[in-house]
Design an enzyme around this catalytic site. Structure first.
Site, PDB file in Angstrom:
ATOM      1  N   ARG A   1     -15.378  63.086  10.118  1.00 24.22           N
ATOM      2  CA  ARG A   1     -15.799  64.463   9.870  1.00 24.22           C
ATOM      3  C   ARG A   1     -16.885  64.807  10.869  1.00 24.22           C
ATOM      4  O   ARG A   1     -17.876  64.084  10.981  1.00 24.22           O
ATOM      5  CB  ARG A   1     -16.354  64.598   8.447  1.00 24.22           C
ATOM      6  CG  ARG A   1     -16.851  66.017   8.142  1.00 24.22           C
ATOM      7  CD  ARG A   1     -17.346  66.141   6.727  1.00 24.22           C
ATOM      8  NE  ARG A   1     -18.617  65.463   6.541  1.00 24.22           N
ATOM      9  CZ  ARG A   1     -19.200  65.292   5.352  1.00 24.22           C
ATOM     10  NH1 ARG A   1     -18.603  65.717   4.251  1.00 24.22           N
ATOM     11  NH2 ARG A   1     -20.355  64.688   5.259  1.00 24.22           N
TER      12      ARG A   1
ATOM     13  N   ARG B   1     -18.817  60.106   7.428  1.00 23.29           N
ATOM     14  CA  ARG B   1     -19.838  61.166   7.452  1.00 23.29           C
ATOM     15  C   ARG B   1     -20.763  60.919   8.633  1.00 23.29           C
ATOM     16  O   ARG B   1     -21.660  60.087   8.547  1.00 23.29           O
ATOM     17  CB  ARG B   1     -20.698  61.113   6.185  1.00 23.29           C
ATOM     18  CG  ARG B   1     -19.950  61.213   4.884  1.00 23.29           C
ATOM     19  CD  ARG B   1     -20.969  61.236   3.736  1.00 23.29           C
ATOM     20  NE  ARG B   1     -20.291  61.236   2.463  1.00 23.29           N
ATOM     21  CZ  ARG B   1     -20.028  60.137   1.768  1.00 23.29           C
ATOM     22  NH1 ARG B   1     -20.428  58.963   2.213  1.00 23.29           N
ATOM     23  NH2 ARG B   1     -19.395  60.220   0.628  1.00 23.29           N
TER      24      ARG B   1
ATOM     25  N   GLU C   1     -12.988  72.861   1.322  1.00 25.02           N
ATOM     26  CA  GLU C   1     -14.090  72.747   0.362  1.00 25.02           C
ATOM     27  C   GLU C   1     -14.696  74.106   0.037  1.00 25.02           C
ATOM     28  O   GLU C   1     -15.619  74.207  -0.755  1.00 25.02           O
ATOM     29  CB  GLU C   1     -15.164  71.786   0.894  1.00 25.02           C
ATOM     30  CG  GLU C   1     -15.657  72.101   2.288  1.00 25.02           C
ATOM     31  CD  GLU C   1     -16.547  71.011   2.864  1.00 25.02           C
ATOM     32  OE1 GLU C   1     -17.139  70.242   2.099  1.00 25.02           O
ATOM     33  OE2 GLU C   1     -16.649  70.938   4.106  1.00 25.02           O
TER      34      GLU C   1
ATOM     35  N   ARG D   1     -25.054  71.855  -7.338  1.00 18.61           N
ATOM     36  CA  ARG D   1     -24.910  70.528  -7.947  1.00 18.61           C
ATOM     37  C   ARG D   1     -26.209  69.749  -7.997  1.00 18.61           C
ATOM     38  O   ARG D   1     -26.289  68.705  -8.632  1.00 18.61           O
ATOM     39  CB  ARG D   1     -23.807  69.741  -7.251  1.00 18.61           C
ATOM     40  CG  ARG D   1     -24.037  69.500  -5.785  1.00 18.61           C
ATOM     41  CD  ARG D   1     -22.869  68.682  -5.256  1.00 18.61           C
ATOM     42  NE  ARG D   1     -22.608  68.939  -3.857  1.00 18.61           N
ATOM     43  CZ  ARG D   1     -22.701  68.014  -2.905  1.00 18.61           C
ATOM     44  NH1 ARG D   1     -23.055  66.796  -3.207  1.00 18.61           N
ATOM     45  NH2 ARG D   1     -22.433  68.312  -1.658  1.00 18.61           N
TER      46      ARG D   1
ATOM     47  N   ASN E   1     -16.622  67.777  -3.931  1.00 19.81           N
ATOM     48  CA  ASN E   1     -18.012  68.020  -4.327  1.00 19.81           C
ATOM     49  C   ASN E   1     -18.403  69.471  -4.050  1.00 19.81           C
ATOM     50  O   ASN E   1     -18.943  70.161  -4.915  1.00 19.81           O
ATOM     51  CB  ASN E   1     -18.966  67.093  -3.583  1.00 19.81           C
ATOM     52  CG  ASN E   1     -18.684  65.635  -3.860  1.00 19.81           C
ATOM     53  OD1 ASN E   1     -17.761  65.321  -4.619  1.00 19.81           O
ATOM     54  ND2 ASN E   1     -19.450  64.745  -3.270  1.00 19.81           N
ATOM     55  N   ASP E   2     -18.135  69.924  -2.828  1.00 25.21           N
ATOM     56  CA  ASP E   2     -18.476  71.301  -2.492  1.00 25.21           C
ATOM     57  C   ASP E   2     -17.488  72.293  -3.105  1.00 25.21           C
ATOM     58  O   ASP E   2     -17.887  73.348  -3.573  1.00 25.21           O
ATOM     59  CB  ASP E   2     -18.551  71.488  -0.971  1.00 25.21           C
ATOM     60  CG  ASP E   2     -19.929  71.105  -0.429  1.00 25.21           C
ATOM     61  OD1 ASP E   2     -20.887  71.113  -1.231  1.00 25.21           O
ATOM     62  OD2 ASP E   2     -20.043  70.801   0.767  1.00 25.21           O
TER      63      ASP E   2
ATOM     64  N   HIS F   1     -27.444  62.463  -3.245  1.00 23.59           N
ATOM     65  CA  HIS F   1     -27.293  61.429  -2.220  1.00 23.59           C
ATOM     66  C   HIS F   1     -27.603  60.029  -2.699  1.00 23.59           C
ATOM     67  O   HIS F   1     -26.936  59.076  -2.324  1.00 23.59           O
ATOM     68  CB  HIS F   1     -28.110  61.787  -0.994  1.00 23.59           C
ATOM     69  CG  HIS F   1     -27.429  62.817  -0.200  1.00 23.59           C
ATOM     70  ND1 HIS F   1     -26.334  62.519   0.585  1.00 23.59           N
ATOM     71  CD2 HIS F   1     -27.594  64.144  -0.153  1.00 23.59           C
ATOM     72  CE1 HIS F   1     -25.882  63.632   1.094  1.00 23.59           C
ATOM     73  NE2 HIS F   1     -26.626  64.639   0.667  1.00 23.59           N
TER      74      HIS F   1
END
Lengths: 570, 89
Positions: A331, A295, A430, A464, A453-454, A188
C-alpha cells in the site's frame, strides 16, 4: 490483589512486571540556597549519574540498533557536559539559585536559541537539549525516567496510549503485553500487539493511575481481565491458563503447511499484514500465502526526514525476496489522519480523518510519491509485487496515481533499468463512494482490497478512536455486509480478485460470511493466519451460501452476530 | 596556534560531525576556540559550535592555547581530514 477490566484486543495470557510509561513528574520549587558549594556538588553528582545512564543506553542501543543509531547518545553526553552550559548554571547557583531552577533557566535559554534558528534541522536540536536537561533534572530530583529501550527483563507495558513511534522502539523480546488507558480494537497499539503476537487490553481508563511501576501483573488478552499483585493461587491458575492457550497454538501448527481451502474444496488465499520488513518472518512461520497489506508508512515514521529511494528499494526488495514469489501487496504511503509526520509540517486539521491524507497528499506532493513508486518498480523484479493506493474516493484519483506509475515505469525502462511486466495495480476500497462504484473501479484496476477499518468508520460516521462512539464500530452492520457483497460482486463481474485487509478478515464471526460472499483473499495479522485456515478448512462454502440471502436481510449487527454464532460457526 | 579549514561535508556542521570534533578536543587541557564569521565560541561546547550554523563551504578558524595545544591541533586536523569533514586552507 485488585482486578480491572478493559477491552481485550489481542489474545494470549501474560504474567510479568508492570512497566509504566508515564511522563515523570519533574516539577520543582524555586528556592534560594545558602551553601553554594554543596549545591554545585549536588549538580556535579547529578551530571555524573546522568552521564553513566546515557553511556548505558548508548551501549544498549549499539547492541540493538548498531553504532550508527547509537551515535545520538554520544551527542547527548556532549550536550550534558557542555562546559559553557555547566558554567552558566554554576554562575546562577553562585548567585543563590537552587540547582533545579538554575538548570531550568539555562536549558530554556539554549532551547529558545535553537528553536529560534531559521534552519529546521537546528530547530529540532532543541528537542535533544530538552531531552538531556530533563534527564539531568530527573537525577537532581531523584525521579526515574522510564526508558523502554533499555528493558532487561520481561515486562507488561502500561501506558495512557502507545504511539506508533513508541511501539517501534520496543524490544519485543522483553515486552509480554500492553495495557493502555485509552484506545479500542483498531487503535495502533492493538494492531501492533496482534502483529507482535502478544496479549493486549486497552481502554481500561485507569490503568496508569492504578498500576504501579514494578508491580506484578496478570494480563488476560482473551477476557480483558487485568489482575494487579495477584496471590500465589491466582498466579498458578493463570500459569495453567497460559499453558493451555499455548497448547492450543501448538495444535494449530499442523495447518502451517496445508493449503487454504474450504471443506468443499474452494481455494482462497490467507495472507498477512505487515508494518515492518521483519514482520515477514511471522507470516512465513505461520505459513501465510502472501503479504496482503504492507503498510509502508512505518518506513517514514520515527525519523527526521523522508526515506530516500535507495533505502526504500532495499526494504521492498528484502520483503519481496523473503516471500519467494508469493504475492506482496504494497500500500503506498498512507500518512495523515492519526499518523502524522512531524518533518512534513502538515497543517493541523480539525477533522484529520476527512482531511489531507494518503493518496490526496501523494497526488499533491508528487515528488514524495514518485520516490516511493520508483523504489517499488525497481524492486519489482525480485518477487511478485502488487501495488495499491489508499483512500481513493474518485476514479480520477485512481487514474492519476496509476498514470504516475506508468510514467515512472517508462522513465526507468528507457534508462535501462529492469521493471517487472506483471505488476498488478489496485486500490483500497475504504471510502463509501468507492464501494458504491466498485464496478467502475473493477474495470480499470487489477484488484480491489477492502479496508474495513476505515470503511466501517466512514460508513457509520463514527470515529474509531473515540470511545464514546465505539459502539458504532460494527463490522456486522447490515450496511457493511451489503457494501462488501457489492464490492466482491463488482470485482468478480469484471474478472478481478477481491481481498480484504482490515481487521474483519481475521474475525471468526465475519469469516463464514466473507467465505460465502466469495472473498478471494483474506489478509490479517500473522497471529490469526493458522486459526483462520483451521476454521475455513471446516466450513463448506456451498452450505454457507444457502444462508447468505437470509443473513443479508437481518436488521441489526447483533442479529447477524447471533445468527452466525448459532448457524454458521462449527 | 591556529589553523583555518573549509567545511566540505554535504550538510555542513550538523550534530554528528560537530559531536566528533567536540569529542576530539574535549580530552585536551588547552583552551580551544572556533571562529566562524567573526563569531568566536568555546570549541568544547557542542551547543556553541552547533549554534554557529556552519554550512558547507563555510570557513572555520580553530585556535588552541595551552600546554598540549600542538597535540590538540594535530588530533583535530586528522579528524577533519580523515573523516571528510573539511580541508585545510
Amino acid at each position: 490483589m485488585l482486578d480491572y477490566h478493559g477491552i481485550a484486543v489481542s489474545s494470549g495470557v501474560a504474567i510479568a512486571t508492570a512497566y509504566c510509561l508515564i511522563e515523570p513528574d519533574l516539577s520543582f520549587e524555586q528556592s534560594t540556597i545558602s551553601d553554594v558549594n554543596a549545591e554545585i556538588k549536588r549538580l556535579q553528582l547529578a551530571v555524573s549519574q546522568t552521564k553513566e545512564e546515557l553511556q548505558e543506553i548508548q551501549a544498549l542501543a549499539e547492541n540493538k540498533f548498531g553504532k550508527d543509531k547509537a551515535a545520538i547518545f554520544a551527542a547527548h553526553i556532549l550536550l550534558l557536559e557542555d562546559p559553557e552550559m555547566l558554567a552558566a548554571i554554576e554562575v546562577k547557583i553562585a548567585n543563590g539559585v537552587n540547582a533545579e531552577s538554575a538548570l531550568h533557566e539555562v536549558a530554556l535559554m539554549y532551547i529558545q536559541m535553537f528553536e529560534g534558528m531559521d534552519n529546521a534541522y537546528m530547530q529540532e536540536r532543541a528537542a535533544d537539549i530538552r531531552d538531556v536537561s530533563n534527564r539531568l533534572l530527573a537525577h537532581l530530583l531523584g525521579v526515574e525516567i522510564p526508558d523502554y529501550s533499555r528493558l532487561s527483563s520481561d515486562v507488561i507495558i502500561v501506558a495512557e496510549d502507545l504511539t506508533p513511534s513508541m511501539t517501534a522502539q520496543l524490544d519485543t523480546k522483553y515486552v509480554k503485553g500492553f495495557i493502555t488507558d485509552i484506545g479500542g480494537k483498531t487503535s495502533h497499539s492493538s494492531i501492533l500487539a496482534r502483529t507482535m503476537g502478544i496479549p493486549a487490553v486497552v481502554g481500561t481508563k485507569i490503568a496508569t493511575k492504578q498500576i504501579q511501576h514494578g508491580e506484578k501483573v496478570i494480563l488476560d488478552g482473551v477476557t480483558g481481565k487485568i489482575i494487579v499483585d495477584p496471590t500465589k493461587e491466582v498466579i498458578e491458575y493463570y500459569n495453567k491458563r497460559r499453558n493451555s492457550y499455548e497448547q492450543l497454538e501448538q495444535e494449530l501448527v499442523q495447518y502451517r503447511s496445508l493449503k487454504s481451502i474450504s471443506a468443499d474444496g474452494f481455494a482462497i488465499e490467507i495472507a498477512g499484514n505487515i508494518g515492518k520488513p521483519e514482520d515477514v518472518e511471522r507470516i512465513i512461520t505461520s505459513g501465510g500465502d502472501g503479504v496482503g497489506l504492507f503498510r509502508t508508512e512505518f518506513l517514514y515514521m520515527d525519523r527526521q526526514d523522508l526515506p530516500n529511494e535507495e533505502e526504500q528499494f532495499n526494504i521492498y526488495r528484502q520483503v519481496l525476496e523473503k516471500m519467494q514469489g508469493k504475492p506482496v501487496v504494497v500500500r503506498t504511503l498512507d500518512i495523515g489522519g492519526d499518523k502524522n509526520l512531524p518533518y512534513l509540517k502538515l497543517p493541523s486539521e480539525t477533522n484529520p480523518f476527512l482531511g489531507y491524507r494518503a493518496i490526496r497528499l501523494c497526488l499533491n506532493e508528487q515528488e514524495i510519491f514518485r520516490v516511493q513508486i520508483r523504489a517499488l518498480l525497481r524492486a519489482s523484479v525480485y518477487g511478485n509485487l502488487k501495488i495499491m493506493f489508499p483512500m481513493i474516493a474518485t476514479l480520477d484519483e485512481f487514474r492519476a496515481a496509476k498514470e504516475i506509475i506508468l510514467e515512472e515505469k517508462g522513465l526507468l525502462s528507457s534508462a535501462g533499468i529492469a521493471v517487472s511486466d506483471s505488476i498488478e495495480i489496485g486500490l483500497m476500497i475504504e471510502i463509501p463512494s468507492a464501494a458504491i462504484i466498485a464496478d467502475l473501479f473493477a474495470q480499470e484496476a487489477d484488484f480491489l482490497s477492502i479496508g474495513t477499518n476505515d470503511l466501517i468508520q466512514y460508513t457509520l460516521a463514527a470515529d474509531r478512536m473515540n470511545e464514546n462512539v465505539a459502539y458504532l464500530y460494527q463490522p456486522y452492520h447490515p450496511a457493511i455486509l451489503r457494501l462488501i457483497k457489492m464490492i466482491i460482486d463488482a470485482g468478480h463481474k469484471h474478472g478481478k480478485w477481491v481481498g480484504m485487509c482490515g481487521e474483519m478478515a481475521g474475525d471468526e464471526i465475519a469469516i463464514p460470511i466473507l467465505l460465502a460472499l466469495g472473498l478471494d483473499e483474506f489478509s490479517m495479522n500473522a497471529s490469526s493466519i493458522l486459526k483462520t485456515r483451521a476454521q475455513i478448512s471446516k466450513l463448506s462454502k456451498e452450505q454457507l451460501e444457502s444462508h447468505i440471502e437470509h443473513l443479508l436481510m437481518l436488521s441489526t449487527a447483533s442479529d447477524v452476530e447471533q445468527y452466525v454464532c448459532t448457524h454458521l460457526i462449527v | 596556534m591556529e589553523k583555518t579549514f573549509k567545511i566540505t561535508t554535504s550538510e555542513g556542521l550538523h550534530a554528528r560531525p560537530t559531536a566528533l570534533l567536540v569529542s576530539t578536543v574535549m580530552p585536551f587541557k588547552s583552551e580551544v576556540q572556533l571562529t566562524h564569521k567573526d563569531k568566536t565560541v568555546n570549541m568544547k561546547s557542542i551547543m556553541g559550535v552547533m549554534a554557529q550554523g556552519i554550512t558547507p563551504g563555510g570557513l572555520i578558524n580553530i585556535s588552541a592555547n595551552g600546554e598540549d595545544a600542538e597535540q590538540l591541533m594535530e588530533a583535530v586536523t586528522e579528524v577533519i581530514i580523515t573523516k571528510g569533514i573539511g580541508e585545510e586552507c
